[in-house]
Design an enzyme around this catalytic site. Structure first.
Site, PDB file in Angstrom:
ATOM      1  N   ASP A  64      34.524  42.946  46.441  1.00  0.00           N
ATOM      2  CA  ASP A  64      34.843  43.782  47.606  1.00  0.00           C
ATOM      3  C   ASP A  64      35.586  42.986  48.672  1.00  0.00           C
ATOM      4  O   ASP A  64      35.351  41.789  48.838  1.00  0.00           O
ATOM      5  CB  ASP A  64      33.528  44.336  48.184  1.00  0.00           C
ATOM      6  CG  ASP A  64      33.768  45.517  49.097  1.00  0.00           C
ATOM      7  OD1 ASP A  64      34.902  46.025  49.163  1.00  0.00           O
ATOM      8  OD2 ASP A  64      32.797  45.933  49.774  1.00  0.00           O
TER       9      ASP A  64
ATOM     10  N   HIS B 167      44.837  43.045  46.687  1.00  0.00           N
ATOM     11  CA  HIS B 167      44.439  43.296  45.296  1.00  0.00           C
ATOM     12  C   HIS B 167      45.090  42.267  44.358  1.00  0.00           C
ATOM     13  O   HIS B 167      44.463  41.789  43.416  1.00  0.00           O
ATOM     14  CB  HIS B 167      44.845  44.712  44.878  1.00  0.00           C
ATOM     15  CG  HIS B 167      44.130  45.787  45.634  1.00  0.00           C
ATOM     16  ND1 HIS B 167      42.767  45.761  45.859  1.00  0.00           N
ATOM     17  CD2 HIS B 167      44.572  46.923  46.241  1.00  0.00           C
ATOM     18  CE1 HIS B 167      42.411  46.839  46.559  1.00  0.00           C
ATOM     19  NE2 HIS B 167      43.484  47.551  46.808  1.00  0.00           N
TER      20      HIS B 167
ATOM     21  N   LEU C 277      31.995  33.751  26.045  1.00  0.00           N
ATOM     22  CA  LEU C 277      31.651  34.648  27.153  1.00  0.00           C
ATOM     23  C   LEU C 277      32.051  36.092  26.831  1.00  0.00           C
ATOM     24  O   LEU C 277      33.130  36.338  26.299  1.00  0.00           O
ATOM     25  CB  LEU C 277      32.428  34.187  28.405  1.00  0.00           C
ATOM     26  CG  LEU C 277      32.323  35.074  29.637  1.00  0.00           C
ATOM     27  CD1 LEU C 277      30.997  34.841  30.351  1.00  0.00           C
ATOM     28  CD2 LEU C 277      33.475  34.813  30.608  1.00  0.00           C
TER      29      LEU C 277
HETATM   30  C1  FPP Z   1      37.576  46.156  46.561  1.00  0.00           C
HETATM   31  O1  FPP Z   1      38.420  45.891  47.636  1.00  0.00           O
HETATM   32  C2  FPP Z   1      38.225  45.940  45.267  1.00  0.00           C
HETATM   33  C3  FPP Z   1      38.591  46.945  44.414  1.00  0.00           C
HETATM   34  C4  FPP Z   1      38.429  48.368  44.708  1.00  0.00           C
HETATM   35  C5  FPP Z   1      39.188  46.677  43.111  1.00  0.00           C
HETATM   36  C6  FPP Z   1      39.020  45.322  42.520  1.00  0.00           C
HETATM   37  C7  FPP Z   1      40.159  45.114  41.611  1.00  0.00           C
HETATM   38  C8  FPP Z   1      40.802  43.947  41.389  1.00  0.00           C
HETATM   39  C9  FPP Z   1      40.364  42.651  41.944  1.00  0.00           C
HETATM   40  C10 FPP Z   1      42.030  43.884  40.544  1.00  0.00           C
HETATM   41  C11 FPP Z   1      41.955  44.339  39.133  1.00  0.00           C
HETATM   42  C12 FPP Z   1      40.772  43.912  38.320  1.00  0.00           C
HETATM   43  C13 FPP Z   1      40.772  43.108  37.209  1.00  0.00           C
HETATM   44  C14 FPP Z   1      39.501  42.938  36.418  1.00  0.00           C
HETATM   45  C15 FPP Z   1      41.973  42.403  36.731  1.00  0.00           C
HETATM   46  P1  FPP Z   1      38.666  47.042  48.686  1.00  0.00           P
HETATM   47  O2  FPP Z   1      40.038  47.580  48.453  1.00  0.00           O
HETATM   48  O3  FPP Z   1      37.577  48.058  48.624  1.00  0.00           O
HETATM   49  O4  FPP Z   1      38.610  46.227  50.013  1.00  0.00           O
HETATM   50  P2  FPP Z   1      38.161  46.778  51.458  1.00  0.00           P
HETATM   51  O5  FPP Z   1      36.734  47.245  51.330  1.00  0.00           O
HETATM   52  O6  FPP Z   1      38.313  45.566  52.312  1.00  0.00           O
HETATM   53  O7  FPP Z   1      39.119  47.875  51.815  1.00  0.00           O
END
Ligand code: FPP
Length: 247
Positions: free
Chosen positions: A18, A35, A129
């Protein structure tokens, strides 16, 4: 393991990644850059987990609720996941990593699901893993699908109502065959599970870190393992320490 603080290595670590958006906002950058940086943190975490001797690493990549984000952001997130599989699959396979995908598969359009399934298929005999990618995942949806499957088995006569117990429910979940997470990490300072592995988290240790996901790295991963090793897991029984002195 040489470091005594890491004497207890969790078999299964699950992570709610997050804070990508807030990481970018803080720097005046578009969320998509957060991201993109987040994927680099994913790569480092997979390596760190393998090096630490963790057997299962589950990453919450895309929740069933993430579809409600603006279309452009959904598009970016799916694009990053797609590129991760396309670019990293060969290396993950070389590293003997097995990929499993959990989440609702019905009604998914586009090439993401076929790509994820190809990754599962290519790596199915690997013995290192296991990287579990939670995609289009929501725990309540997973539990509801498991109950529907059990109900269908009862209707068909393959199962009796009296066969339903904790084990048969566990076996009907997407995580069938995967041990429950010992440790769940959430970054960004939020302290909740947000519909992640609700059934499986019954006895998980929860570690909440203030750092945003793009800043997560090997050091923070090992920091979380240290916190885990310092916890006293009792599973509803007595502490080992208490039991040892007969108290
Ligand atoms: C949360 O940040 C993160 C996500 C919703 C997506 C996580 C995805 C990735 C790291 C990329 C793709 C994954 C892989 C496995 C390659 P947020 O956007 O909710 O952040 P915020 O709460 O600060 O707005």
């Amino acid at each position: 393991m040489a470091n005594p603080e890491l004497a207890i290595i969790p078999q299964h670590v699950a992570i709610i990644m997050d804070g990508n958006g807030r990481w970018a906002n803080k720097r005046g950058l578009p969320r998509t850059i957060g991201h993109t940086k987040g994927v680099e943190a994913v790569r480092e975490t997979v390596k760190a987990a393998g090096d630490a001797g963790v057997r299962y690493l589950t990453l919450f990549a895309f929740s069933s609720e993430n579809w409600t984000r603006p279309e452009a952001e959904v598009h970016d997130l799916l694009g990053l996941l797609r590129r991760f599989i396309r670019r990293d699959l060969a290396e993950l396979h070389r590293e003997n990593i097995r990929i499993r995908v959990i989440g609702e598969r019905e009604n998914l359009r586009g090439d993401i699901l076929p790509l994820l399934l190809e990754a599962e298929d290519t790596t199915r005999h690997n013995t290192g893993l296991t990287l579990v990618i939670a995609f289009n995942y929501g725990a309540r949806n997973e539990i509801a699908r498991a109950f529907a499957k059990l109900a269908r088995d009862i209707e068909s006569g393959a199962l009796k109502a009296s066969d339903i117990d904790v084990d048969s429910i566990s076996r009907s979940l997407d995580t069938a065959g995967i041990p429950d997470p010992d440790l769940i990490i959430r970054t960004s300072g939020e302290e909740r599970l947000s519909n992640f592995l609700l059934w499986q988290a019954a006895y998980s240790e929860l570690v909440f870190l203030p750092d945003y996901w793009p800043d997560f790295d090997r050091n923070l991963f090992f920091e979380a393992l240290k916190i885990f090793a310092s916890r006293d897991r009792r599973f509803g029984g007595l502490s080992n320490k208490t039991a040892a002195v007969g108290g």
